[in-house]
Design an enzyme around this catalytic site. Structure first.
Site, PDB file in Angstrom:
ATOM      1  N   ASP A 162      -0.609  -4.827   6.065  1.00  0.00           N
ATOM      2  CA  ASP A 162       0.231  -5.981   6.381  1.00  0.00           C
ATOM      3  C   ASP A 162       1.504  -5.566   7.113  1.00  0.00           C
ATOM      4  O   ASP A 162       2.479  -6.330   7.148  1.00  0.00           O
ATOM      5  CB  ASP A 162       0.624  -6.716   5.088  1.00  0.00           C
ATOM      6  N   ASP A 315      -1.015  -9.178 -10.392  1.00  0.00           N
ATOM      7  CA  ASP A 315      -1.877  -8.341 -11.219  1.00  0.00           C
ATOM      8  C   ASP A 315      -1.920  -8.838 -12.664  1.00  0.00           C
ATOM      9  O   ASP A 315      -2.989  -8.955 -13.276  1.00  0.00           O
ATOM     10  CB  ASP A 315      -1.402  -6.885 -11.165  1.00  0.00           C
TER      11      ASP A 315
END
Length: 579
Positions: A162, A315
């Protein structure tokens, strides 16, 4: 000039004095002072003292809750070690291959026709490495992933880049092409935007056609370097135990001795991995996924609803949703993956804001869903709601600052507030000693570590409150933790033909024209919140020493000084020069 005009000033003054003398009301300043003192006494007795007393009571209650949680965690871990109830005893584990390199394993399979320990038994594994402008560490993580011992045809490495810096993107792509030319099945993937940050990149990575053949995903952040046998030691847990969704391994820090800041982080994280993760895995088969150095079953990710970017702890979000679907997690502490700790105070503050705000925000979003869930037991829901979220993510941050940095200092100004000795000395000492068990080699730093943790509680409580209230512009702020790269500290003559020096990498070009450097303002050079809190605590310490005589002044002097040291920036290493 007219004498009357010259004396006009005196005439006005005399006229004002005459009018004041004729005024029927007289101000008795002594009476005013007495009235103000009386009002303050009433406000103090009716509002201030009860409010502080309530804070002390709540702080003591949460401190006891934290102590009980630490005692339980340590008791579980001691029992696991005493009776040798490690993950290999609780779950089935059999090696997928006996030995040999990737080529040997593939050759054996061709000769055996898929029998024995041949390649046919190897499941297809996807290795994901999300990146964002990782100039200093991209070679380390890619090289470590490409060196994993696994048949080449049975795993694919996916670099999710990214990066917004075109120079970094070119470097990462060239590195991927270099390994691809060596026969490694590596894919370089980019997307048109950074929507969802890391969660968005991981979610987008699963949409590619070649992922459909994969059963498991090994995830590594850009600064993580797994050992070559990582997959051989983790995948068997998933292959032989279909109820397991996640295998989490332990972090090992390559720069823990760089400075006191990294030593303090090692002490905190070692306790988290050695005790909290171990206890959660042993008793509840659940713990918070650390976002890296773990292997997921892809079907479990799909069953939990996939990656979501509603918080900055994607997460933990995935882990909680998978647990509510009935999946189990296993922590394997003897598998260690090298990583890097942030060594600058600024980078550490950004990281801790994300780690404190995100869980609190997730707790707010999921507290009702947890209680209403029908797929897990009441015991698991109580653990998730109370122990994992409330005590671990909210109370721990709240009580540290409110109790040690506010209630105790303010109590020296109020003789009516008396804190029991067990709440000031015995219980905090017990909690500290229990947490220090994680890193016995750093036991001599315990006092400094506690003082620093109290300093950081200022930022953690602000982050936790903003997450709970879902308020402020930084709730969903994602700042990538700055990494300096282990190669900065590499010594000449290190083994490995792919070892690189940071000096041979060109500095990245800025995305906007470089502005004229200006002199930093005071509030930009120093941390004003730490300076303010430290000054207040020191004043309370002097008041206790000279007037109150409660005996807290030693702690207050040490704690106030710790805040000032952090406020003036004498924590961690100096950030790299960008001028």
């Amino acid at each position: 000039m007219d004498p009357a005009a010259r004396g006009g000033g005196h005439s006005i003054a005399e006229e004002a004095a005459r009018l004041w003398a004729d005024f029927p009301v007289r101000v008795d300043w002594a009476a005013v002072a007495a009235q103000c003192a009386s009002l303050w006494a009433h406000a103090r007795a009716l509002v201030l003292v009860p409010a502080v007393r309530l804070l002390v009571f709540l702080s003591l209650a949460m401190t006891v809750m934290i102590l009980l949680e630490k005692l339980f965690v340590c008791a579980v871990c001691l029992a696991v070690r005493a009776f040798r109830l490690g993950p290999h005893r609780r779950y089935r584990w059999e090696p997928i291959t006996a030995a040999g390199s990737n080529g040997a394993a593939a050759g054996d399979d061709e000769e055996s026709g898929g029998g024995g320990h041949g390649e046919a038994k190897y499941p297809m594994v996807l290795v994901q490495i999300p990146m964002y402008n990782e100039r200093e560490v991209y070679k380390l993580s890619i090289g470590a992933a490409c060196a994993l011992e696994w048949p080449t045809e049975r795993f694919v490495i996916q670099v999710l880049d990214d990066s917004t810096d075109p120079v970094v993107k070119d470097l990462v792509e060239m590195e991927c092409q270099r390994w691809k030319s060596k026969g490694v099945n590596i894919k370089y993937e980019v997307r048109g935007n950074r929507k969802g940050y890391k969660a968005g990149a991981l979610k987008e990575g699963l949409k590619h056609d070649y992922v459909k053949d994969c059963e498991y995903i090994a995830m590594f952040d850009a600064d993580f370097q797994p050992e070559s046998d990582f997959l051989l030691r983790t995948i068997p847990f998933l292959v032989h135990n279909p109820e397991i969704a996640l295998v989490q391994t332990r972090w090992k820090f390559v720069n823990s001795d760089e400075c006191l800041l990294t030593r303090f982080q090692e002490m905190s994280l070692d306790y988290h991995f050695k005790y909290e993760q171990e206890a959660g895995s042993s008793v509840y088969s659940f713990f918070g996924f650390n976002g890296t150095a773990g292997v997921w079953r892809i079907s479990a990710i799909d069953d939990a609803g996939g990656w979501k970017d509603r918080t900055t702890v994607e997460d933990m979000d995935l882990a909680v949703r998978a647990m509510l679907q009935g999946w189990k997690f296993v922590y394997v502490g003897d598998i260690k993956v090298k990583s890097e700790l942030p060594s600058t105070f600024k980078a550490y503050r950004f990281q801790q804001h994300r780690w404190s705000c995100g869980p609190a925000n997730l707790f707010k979003k999921m507290m009702v869903e947890i209680l209403e869930n029908k797929k897990v037991s009441l015991w698991s829901k109580i653990h998730l709601w109370y122990d994992f979220f409330f005590v671990g993510k909210v109370a721990a941050h709240t009580v540290t600052f409110i109790y040690y940095c506010f209630a105790i200092p303010v109590s020296v100004l109020l003789p009516e507030i008396q804190i029991p000795l067990w709440g000031v000395v015995y219980v905090p000492t017990a909690i500290t000693l229990l947490k220090a068990l994680g890193t016995p080699s750093s036991f001599h730093l315990v006092i400094l570590w506690v003082l620093f943790e109290n300093v950081m509680s200022l930022h953690r409580i602000k982050a936790a409150i903003s997450g709970l209230l879902d308020a402020g512009g930084r709730v969903n702020e994602w700042v990538v933790t700055e990494k300096l790269g282990d190669t900065n500290k590499a010594k000449p003559g290190t083994n490995g033909s792919d070892a690189v020096k940071v000096i041979d990498v060109k500095l990245t070009e800025p995305l906007i024209p470089k502005l004229v450097k200006r002199r930093a303002r005071f509030w930009e050079r120093y941390h004003c919140s730490e300076l303010f809190v430290g000054t207040c605590i020191l004043m309370c310490g002097f008041y206790d020493l000279l007037l109150a005589k409660k005996g807290y002044y030693i702690f207050l002097f040490l704690q106030g000084t710790a805040f000032l040291v952090a406020g003036f920036g004498y924590v961690g290493t100096l950030p790299p020069c960008t001028a």
